[in-house]
Design a protein around this motif. Structure first.
Motif, PDB file in Angstrom:
ATOM      1  N   GLN A 159       0.828  -1.196   0.000  1.00 18.67           N
ATOM      2  CA  GLN A 159       0.000   0.000   0.000  1.00 18.67           C
ATOM      3  C   GLN A 159       0.868   1.254   0.000  1.00 18.67           C
ATOM      4  OE1 GLN A 159      -2.733   0.134   3.249  1.00 18.67           O
ATOM      5  NE2 GLN A 159      -3.405  -1.962   2.955  1.00 18.67           N
ATOM      6  N   ARG A 196      -5.166   5.208   2.057  1.00 19.54           N
ATOM      7  CA  ARG A 196      -4.258   4.134   1.665  1.00 19.54           C
ATOM      8  C   ARG A 196      -4.743   3.625   0.311  1.00 19.54           C
ATOM      9  NH1 ARG A 196      -1.313   3.038   6.024  1.00 19.54           N
ATOM     10  NH2 ARG A 196      -2.180   3.665   8.018  1.00 19.54           N
ATOM     11  N   ARG A 197      -3.798   3.422  -0.595  1.00 21.01           N
ATOM     12  CA  ARG A 197      -4.191   2.913  -1.905  1.00 21.01           C
ATOM     13  C   ARG A 197      -3.271   1.785  -2.304  1.00 21.01           C
ATOM     14  NH1 ARG A 197      -1.941   4.239  -6.656  1.00 21.01           N
ATOM     15  NH2 ARG A 197      -0.029   5.423  -6.536  1.00 21.01           N
ATOM     16  N   LYS A 198      -3.817   0.896  -3.093  1.00 21.25           N
ATOM     17  CA  LYS A 198      -3.024  -0.227  -3.591  1.00 21.25           C
ATOM     18  C   LYS A 198      -1.937   0.287  -4.501  1.00 21.25           C
ATOM     19  CE  LYS A 198      -6.841  -3.469  -3.555  1.00 21.25           C
ATOM     20  NZ  LYS A 198      -7.677  -4.333  -4.379  1.00 21.25           N
TER      21      LYS A 198
END
Length: 81
Positions: free
Chosen positions: A25, A76-78
């Motif tokens: 992440q 939060r991002r992939k």
């Protein structure tokens, strides 16, 4: 756009700690600083644009300039390969 962001399930106090790296992440912090009215209006505008829910932002806090306030959004991002 919102589908690539993940909920903050681990409630980490340090968004850039090793657990974020291990889980593939990235952490993105968005800060809005200005007059109390300007910060509220900006958060509402971003909500209307579908960027984030109003409740996702931190409570408004004093900023370094005594006439300003700030609010923070942590997302939060992939990671993309």
């Amino acid at each position: 756009m919102s589908q690539e962001f993940l909920p903050d399930d681990n409630k980490s106090q340090c968004p850039n700690d090793d657990s974020a790296a291990e889980s593939e992440q990235d952490v993105v912090c968005v800060t809005v600083t200005g007059s109390p009215k300007g910060v509220r209006e900006t958060i509402l505008t971003l909500y209307r644009l579908g960027f984030a829910e109003v409740g996702d932002w931190s409570p408004v806090q004093r900023a370094a300039n005594p006439k300003q306030v700030m609010s923070v959004l942590i997302r939060r991002r992939k990671r993309k390969a």
